[in-house]
Write a protein that holds these residues in place. Structure first.
Motif, mmCIF file in Angstrom:
data_model
loop_
_atom_site.group_PDB
_atom_site.id
_atom_site.type_symbol
_atom_site.label_atom_id
_atom_site.label_comp_id
_atom_site.label_asym_id
_atom_site.label_seq_id
_atom_site.Cartn_x
_atom_site.Cartn_y
_atom_site.Cartn_z
ATOM 1 N N ILE A 180 44.008 47.144 21.114
ATOM 2 C CA ILE A 180 44.236 47.033 22.565
ATOM 3 C C ILE A 180 43.639 45.728 23.088
ATOM 4 O O ILE A 180 44.269 44.988 23.846
ATOM 5 N N LEU A 181 42.406 45.435 22.677
ATOM 6 C CA LEU A 181 41.700 44.248 23.163
ATOM 7 C C LEU A 181 42.451 42.965 22.812
ATOM 8 O O LEU A 181 42.492 42.020 23.605
ATOM 9 N N ASN A 182 43.060 42.945 21.650
ATOM 10 C CA ASN A 182 43.749 41.739 21.180
ATOM 11 C C ASN A 182 45.054 41.456 21.925
ATOM 12 O O ASN A 182 45.685 40.412 21.697
ATOM 13 N N THR A 183 45.455 42.359 22.818
ATOM 14 C CA THR A 183 46.636 42.081 23.660
ATOM 15 C C THR A 183 46.258 41.184 24.842
ATOM 16 O O THR A 183 47.141 40.707 25.559
ATOM 17 N N PHE A 184 44.951 40.955 25.040
ATOM 18 C CA PHE A 184 44.480 40.073 26.105
ATOM 19 C C PHE A 184 44.254 38.665 25.553
ATOM 20 O O PHE A 184 43.985 38.500 24.355
ATOM 21 N N PRO A 185 44.324 37.645 26.402
ATOM 22 C CA PRO A 185 44.117 36.268 25.932
ATOM 23 C C PRO A 185 42.690 36.079 25.404
ATOM 24 O O PRO A 185 41.748 36.696 25.914
ATOM 25 N N CYS A 197 36.807 50.629 35.649
ATOM 26 C CA CYS A 197 36.139 50.146 36.870
ATOM 27 C C CYS A 197 36.118 48.626 36.931
ATOM 28 O O CYS A 197 36.398 48.022 37.969
ATOM 29 N N GLY A 198 35.735 48.026 35.800
ATOM 30 C CA GLY A 198 35.684 46.571 35.731
ATOM 31 C C GLY A 198 37.041 45.970 36.039
ATOM 32 O O GLY A 198 37.164 45.026 36.835
ATOM 33 N N ALA A 199 38.089 46.516 35.420
ATOM 34 C CA ALA A 199 39.446 46.012 35.643
ATOM 35 C C ALA A 199 39.860 46.200 37.097
ATOM 36 O O ALA A 199 40.417 45.286 37.730
ATOM 37 N N ALA A 200 39.594 47.385 37.657
ATOM 38 C CA ALA A 200 39.971 47.670 39.049
ATOM 39 C C ALA A 200 39.244 46.745 40.025
ATOM 40 O O ALA A 200 39.826 46.263 40.990
ATOM 41 N N SER A 201 37.966 46.484 39.752
ATOM 42 C CA SER A 201 37.169 45.632 40.648
ATOM 43 C C SER A 201 37.666 44.188 40.645
ATOM 44 O O SER A 201 37.431 43.442 41.599
ATOM 45 N N ALA A 202 38.350 43.787 39.573
ATOM 46 C CA ALA A 202 38.886 42.430 39.472
ATOM 47 C C ALA A 202 40.299 42.327 40.034
ATOM 48 O O ALA A 202 40.926 41.262 39.984
ATOM 49 N N GLY A 203 40.825 43.439 40.552
ATOM 50 C CA GLY A 203 42.148 43.433 41.162
ATOM 51 C C GLY A 203 43.299 43.596 40.187
ATOM 52 O O GLY A 203 44.438 43.236 40.496
ATOM 53 N N ALA A 204 43.010 44.158 39.002
ATOM 54 C CA ALA A 204 44.060 44.342 37.996
ATOM 55 C C ALA A 204 45.079 45.381 38.448
ATOM 56 O O ALA A 204 44.771 46.249 39.276
ATOM 57 N N ASP A 205 46.295 45.309 37.887
ATOM 58 C CA ASP A 205 47.316 46.297 38.228
ATOM 59 C C ASP A 205 47.060 47.612 37.491
ATOM 60 O O ASP A 205 46.208 47.682 36.599
ATOM 61 N N ALA A 206 47.809 48.642 37.877
ATOM 62 C CA ALA A 206 47.570 49.997 37.342
ATOM 63 C C ALA A 206 47.737 50.049 35.823
ATOM 64 O O ALA A 206 46.979 50.742 35.129
ATOM 65 N N GLU A 207 48.719 49.307 35.295
ATOM 66 C CA GLU A 207 48.954 49.311 33.839
ATOM 67 C C GLU A 207 47.762 48.728 33.083
ATOM 68 O O GLU A 207 47.337 49.264 32.061
ATOM 69 N N THR A 208 47.196 47.646 33.608
ATOM 70 C CA THR A 208 46.035 47.013 32.960
ATOM 71 C C THR A 208 44.804 47.901 33.064
ATOM 72 O O THR A 208 44.033 48.021 32.107
ATOM 73 N N ILE A 209 44.609 48.535 34.214
ATOM 74 C CA ILE A 209 43.471 49.444 34.388
ATOM 75 C C ILE A 209 43.544 50.582 33.372
ATOM 76 O O ILE A 209 42.547 50.930 32.731
ATOM 77 N N GLU A 210 44.749 51.150 33.191
ATOM 78 C CA GLU A 210 44.926 52.231 32.225
ATOM 79 C C GLU A 210 44.701 51.732 30.798
ATOM 80 O O GLU A 210 44.111 52.431 29.971
#
Length: 323
Positions: free
Chosen positions: A298-303, A182-195
């Motif tokens: 998974i988390l460490n793939t983000f900046p 939900c958080g990712a979707a609300s920020a406008g993330a793409d489908a891959e990031t949301i998943e």
């Protein structure tokens, strides 16, 4: 370990706004309903789920108005499920206070749960947050399926590790997964990031539930009554491992205790001692850390940044807590 208030500092202003809006979202023109929802708000928990929504949005682009609505939706539906769960479980306490069904009886509790559910749905529909509504509705469906799967398996004492993980993935992990998605979707993330965020939340939800199940065999000062899962004949990971790694005769004896003597305190103590002696808690701890490590991967793939740090601290809080 940091306290929950220290962890939420980067999003403290957003949580404050959320609390006011959440309170407003529960308001009704029916005085009885207003009294009950006021009682619920006054006894709110640590708000871990809204925190997952806000930190996930921060990580994936930034907190928006849709993020606030997503957090409110999650909390409304979560609260509704808790009210209904207390009715199903005949539970008269929630977080150390009387449950809604204890104070206002089952009929009113069920209707209050239905009201909260409908308020959450309307909040999303009115603002056309259909992606967020779909994510959270899928979680609620899975939670119901998980509860029913557990009921079915408990009746037959037919629970092994794969079934256990199916139950907790649906029953508990699905909601935390929906918070992160939900958080990712609300920020406008793409489908891959949301998943990716959904999967991150699922890993954390599984680790969270394993930790909660371990409390049943620990000390009785953790906020959860000792042996409550045994009394409800719930077969959790520490017990599953212990039953798998003992002699057939002892396995038969322990299963008999769980099936037929689950309300006798001395027998519950015997089951707890058996689980500890057979290494059930150590095994559960290992599995919990494995899921936590998967989530961190998974988390460490983000900046790096405040949002990633906040999520990491929140994860550690859920798995290292003592209650």
């Amino acid at each position: 370990m940091l306290s929950i208030n220290e962890i939420k500092k980067p999003i403290a202003a957003d949580i404050e706004v959320f609390e006011e809006r959440f309170k407003g979202a529960m308001q009704s023109s029916v005085p009885l309903l207003d009294r009950i929802t006021h009682y619920i708000v006054k006894r709110k928990g640590k708000q871990i789920r809204p925190m997952f929504v806000f930190f996930s949005a921060s990580l994936c682009g930034g907190i928006t108005e849709a993020t606030h609505r997503g957090a409110a939706l999650v909390e409304l539906l979560h609260t509704a499920t808790l009210v209904h769960d207390d009715v199903v479980d005949n539970s008269y306490q929630r977080r150390g206070f009387f449950s809604i069904n204890a104070l206002w009886k089952n009929k009113i509790a069920v209707l209050v749960g239905d009201y909260l559910l409908s308020k959450g749905l309307l909040l999303s529909i009115e603002h056309q947050d259909f992606d967020i509504l779909r994510i959270v509705s899928e979680a609620v469906k899975q939670m119901s399926e998980g509860e029913l799967l557990q009921v079915e398996k408990v009746r037959r004492m037919d629970v092994d590790e794969p079934v256990y993980y199916d139950v907790i993935r649906q029953k508990t992990a699905s909601l935390i997964a929906s918070c992160c998605a939900c958080g990712a979707a609300s920020a406008g993330a793409d489908a891959e990031t949301i998943e990716k965020m959904r999967l991150f939340g699922e890993k954390i939800g599984i680790a969270f539930q394993i930790k909660d199940d371990m409390f049943d065999f620990g000390t009785d000062d953790v906020g959860k009554p000792l042996g409550i899962d045994i009394k409800e004949k719930k077969v959790t990971l520490p017990l599953i491992y212990a039953l798998k790694n003992c002699e057939p005769a002892e396995r038969k004896r322990i299963i008999n205790l769980v099936k037929n003597h689950y309300e006798e305190n001395d027998k519950i103590a015997e089951i707890i001692a058996f689980v500890k002696r057979t290494g059930g808690l150590e095994y559960a701890e290992t599995q919990m850390k494995r899921y936590q490590d998967d989530a961190f991967e998974i988390l460490n793939t983000f900046p790096p940044g405040d949002a990633r740090t906040g999520l990491e601290q929140l994860v550690r809080f859920t798995t290292e807590r003592n209650k």
